[in-house]
Design a protein around this motif. Structure first.
Motif, PDB file in Angstrom:
ATOM      1  N   HIS A 193       9.976   2.685   8.601  1.00 54.78           N
ATOM      2  CA  HIS A 193      11.065   3.417   7.964  1.00 54.78           C
ATOM      3  C   HIS A 193      11.817   2.554   6.963  1.00 54.78           C
ATOM      4  CE1 HIS A 193      11.147   6.376  11.587  1.00 54.78           C
ATOM      5  NE2 HIS A 193      10.284   6.752  10.663  1.00 54.78           N
ATOM      6  N   SER A 194      11.942   1.255   7.223  1.00 56.64           N
ATOM      7  CA  SER A 194      12.657   0.389   6.281  1.00 56.64           C
ATOM      8  C   SER A 194      11.867   0.207   4.988  1.00 56.64           C
ATOM      9  CB  SER A 194      12.939  -0.978   6.918  1.00 56.64           C
ATOM     10  OG  SER A 194      11.730  -1.678   7.175  1.00 56.64           O
ATOM     11  N   VAL A 195      10.530   0.194   5.096  1.00 56.82           N
ATOM     12  CA  VAL A 195       9.690   0.057   3.901  1.00 56.82           C
ATOM     13  C   VAL A 195       9.550   1.390   3.177  1.00 56.82           C
ATOM     14  CG1 VAL A 195       7.363  -0.521   3.100  1.00 56.82           C
ATOM     15  CG2 VAL A 195       8.427  -1.864   4.910  1.00 56.82           C
ATOM     16  N   GLY A 196       9.570   2.486   3.938  1.00 47.89           N
ATOM     17  CA  GLY A 196       9.399   3.809   3.334  1.00 47.89           C
ATOM     18  C   GLY A 196       7.955   4.173   3.087  1.00 47.89           C
ATOM     19  N   VAL A 197       7.028   3.438   3.706  1.00 47.79           N
ATOM     20  CA  VAL A 197       5.609   3.708   3.520  1.00 47.79           C
ATOM     21  C   VAL A 197       5.181   4.859   4.424  1.00 47.79           C
ATOM     22  CG1 VAL A 197       4.828   2.091   5.321  1.00 47.79           C
ATOM     23  CG2 VAL A 197       3.353   2.550   3.343  1.00 47.79           C
ATOM     24  N   THR A 198       4.155   5.582   4.014  1.00 51.66           N
ATOM     25  CA  THR A 198       3.559   6.622   4.850  1.00 51.66           C
ATOM     26  C   THR A 198       2.616   5.964   5.844  1.00 51.66           C
ATOM     27  OG1 THR A 198       3.676   8.201   3.028  1.00 51.66           O
ATOM     28  CG2 THR A 198       2.169   8.714   4.837  1.00 51.66           C
ATOM     29  N   ALA A 199       2.691   6.360   7.112  1.00 54.65           N
ATOM     30  CA  ALA A 199       1.858   5.729   8.133  1.00 54.65           C
ATOM     31  C   ALA A 199       1.221   6.785   9.025  1.00 54.65           C
ATOM     32  CB  ALA A 199       2.682   4.759   8.976  1.00 54.65           C
ATOM     33  N   VAL A 200      -0.015   6.494   9.444  1.00 53.40           N
ATOM     34  CA  VAL A 200      -0.728   7.322  10.419  1.00 53.40           C
ATOM     35  C   VAL A 200      -1.178   6.408  11.551  1.00 53.40           C
ATOM     36  CG1 VAL A 200      -2.676   8.856  10.866  1.00 53.40           C
ATOM     37  CG2 VAL A 200      -1.522   8.916   8.646  1.00 53.40           C
TER      38      VAL A 200
ATOM     39  N   PRO B 167       0.822  -1.215   0.000  1.00 53.12           N
ATOM     40  CA  PRO B 167       0.000   0.000   0.000  1.00 53.12           C
ATOM     41  C   PRO B 167       0.856   1.265   0.000  1.00 53.12           C
ATOM     42  CG  PRO B 167       0.138  -0.870   2.218  1.00 53.12           C
ATOM     43  CD  PRO B 167       0.836  -1.865   1.322  1.00 53.12           C
ATOM     44  N   ASP B 168       0.251   2.354  -0.429  1.00 55.26           N
ATOM     45  CA  ASP B 168       0.918   3.657  -0.341  1.00 55.26           C
ATOM     46  C   ASP B 168       0.880   4.193   1.083  1.00 55.26           C
ATOM     47  OD1 ASP B 168       1.377   3.776  -3.149  1.00 55.26           O
ATOM     48  OD2 ASP B 168      -0.704   4.406  -3.429  1.00 55.26           O
ATOM     49  N   VAL B 169      -0.166   3.815   1.817  1.00 57.48           N
ATOM     50  CA  VAL B 169      -0.411   4.353   3.160  1.00 57.48           C
ATOM     51  C   VAL B 169      -0.828   3.213   4.082  1.00 57.48           C
ATOM     52  CG1 VAL B 169      -1.953   5.821   4.522  1.00 57.48           C
ATOM     53  CG2 VAL B 169      -1.081   6.643   2.322  1.00 57.48           C
ATOM     54  N   VAL B 170      -0.314   3.225   5.316  1.00 58.38           N
ATOM     55  CA  VAL B 170      -0.754   2.287   6.342  1.00 58.38           C
ATOM     56  C   VAL B 170      -1.366   3.086   7.488  1.00 58.38           C
ATOM     57  CG1 VAL B 170      -0.038   0.586   8.067  1.00 58.38           C
ATOM     58  CG2 VAL B 170       0.926   0.502   5.768  1.00 58.38           C
ATOM     59  N   LEU B 171      -2.562   2.680   7.912  1.00 54.54           N
ATOM     60  CA  LEU B 171      -3.277   3.333   8.996  1.00 54.54           C
ATOM     61  C   LEU B 171      -3.369   2.379  10.177  1.00 54.54           C
ATOM     62  CD1 LEU B 171      -6.221   4.803   6.870  1.00 54.54           C
ATOM     63  CD2 LEU B 171      -4.029   5.886   7.414  1.00 54.54           C
ATOM     64  N   LEU B 172      -3.043   2.875  11.369  1.00 56.26           N
ATOM     65  CA  LEU B 172      -3.009   2.032  12.562  1.00 56.26           C
ATOM     66  C   LEU B 172      -3.900   2.633  13.638  1.00 56.26           C
ATOM     67  CD1 LEU B 172       0.351   2.509  11.587  1.00 56.26           C
ATOM     68  CD2 LEU B 172       0.314   0.266  12.693  1.00 56.26           C
TER      69      LEU B 172
END
Length: 344
Positions: A181-188, A152-157
């Protein structure tokens, strides 16, 4: 830094209740942003709106520059490129770890992607186990792997650590940062735990009553809160009343420079770790309580004028109950009388 997620003037109302009220938030690409606030402030509603599970009443939401939600349109969740980690993990109990992780993965490389993602979260070799055979922390890793595996472009937790005990929470916080950080995905990540938000987030958004009231790096929002409410919400803070005189405010525990006009009333915020007591025979107060934690200690001081303050000191400093102290402050924030951050 580019913006991966943008919510602009978003309002969400249902059943006569306004959950988000002209909500604004920009999430940088590749960063882990923690959204923190008290229960009922709208954190989970904001997350569900980003994911597409909640329609919005007004405003706009964009993901990587693509408009996905307005008051008249709502791109379905499956077309938003978003992975979701739920508070309850929501693993399928009757299928294996590998099948759980691969549930949303399509393509000929499905098996390889599942294996790589399990290696990333430290669960290589767990492919054939079932959720009930895992610890809470391991189930959390599976839930994260399932969200990441489709790319995914974004992961939401959503409150991802609330079902873990304290040692597991600390380990998973560190692991989550490493993995994101290792994947480089944007997370909220949304949480009501201030310490968790400060420890995990590259950036913090503080919410109250359906709005973001301050956002920035953890250092910025903790050291320079925009209001006494934010100051107290993010950590211990003493709010002292004072009056500007001659370019300074005398707080009773130290003089704070300010550009406020003479006679202007103000509030001064001081955190316990900014207080520096010095043991002297004829000090301005005395130590009346002490809690020793090893790495640091909390010292309660009662000044001769009756003011009570706390100081957070390194554990290596030896102090005792009843000792007289002078007090200085290393830092402070000055607020105007309307409780917004003012000039120093």
């Amino acid at each position: 830094m580019t913006t991966a997620i943008s919510l602009s003037d978003v309002t969400v109302s249902f059943n006569g209740t306004t959950a988000l009220d002209r909500f604004d938030l920009d999430v940088p690409s590749g960063a882990l942003t923690a959204v923190v606030g008290p229960s009922g402030c709208g954190k989970t509603t904001a997350l569900r709106a980003i994911a597409g599970f909640q329609t919005i009443t007004t405003g706009t939401i964009t993901l990587n520059g693509q408009l996905v939600a307005t008051e008249t349109t709502n791109t379905p969740p499956e077309r938003r490129g978003v992975g979701m980690v739920f508070q309850e993990f929501a693993l399928f109990p009757h299928i294996s770890v590998a099948e759980n992780v691969g549930y949303g993965v399509r393509g000929a490389d499905r098996v390889d992607r599942v294996r790589r993602t399990l290696r990333l979260v430290g669960l290589e070799g767990y492919e054939d186990r079932f959720p009930h055979e895992l610890s809470g922390g391991e189930q959390q890793r599976v839930a994260l792997a399932r969200a990441l595996a489709p790319g995914p472009d974004v992961v939401l937790l959503d409150e991802p650590f609330s079902n873990l005990d304290a040692p597991q929470r600390e380990r998973m916080r560190r692991e989550l940062r490493r993995i994101i950080h290792s994947v480089g995905v944007t997370a909220v990540l949304v949480t009501h735990d201030q310490a968790e938000a400060l420890a995990v987030g590259d950036r913090i958004a503080v919410m109250s009553e359906g709005r973001v009231v301050q956002s920035g790096t953890p250092v910025e929002v903790y050291a320079r809160p925009v209001s006494p409410w934010v100051a107290r919400f993010l950590g211990e803070a003493m709010i002292l009343d004072g009056v500007a005189e001659g370019g300074a405010i005398d707080t009773g525990i130290g003089v704070v420079p300010t550009s406020l006009a003479d006679g202007a009333s103000a509030k001064v915020m001081v955190r316990p770790e900014w207080v520096r007591p010095t043991v002297v025979d004829h000090g301005v107060g005395k130590i009346v309580d002490r809690e020793f934690y090893g790495h640091d200690q909390r010292v309660a001081i009662r000044l001769d004028d009756g003011t009570s303050i706390d100081a957070l000191l390194p554990g290596s400093i030896d102090v005792a109950l009843g000792e007289r102290v002078d007090v200085e402050i290393d830092d402070a924030i000055v607020y105007f009388t309307n409780d917004t951050a003012g000039a120093r």
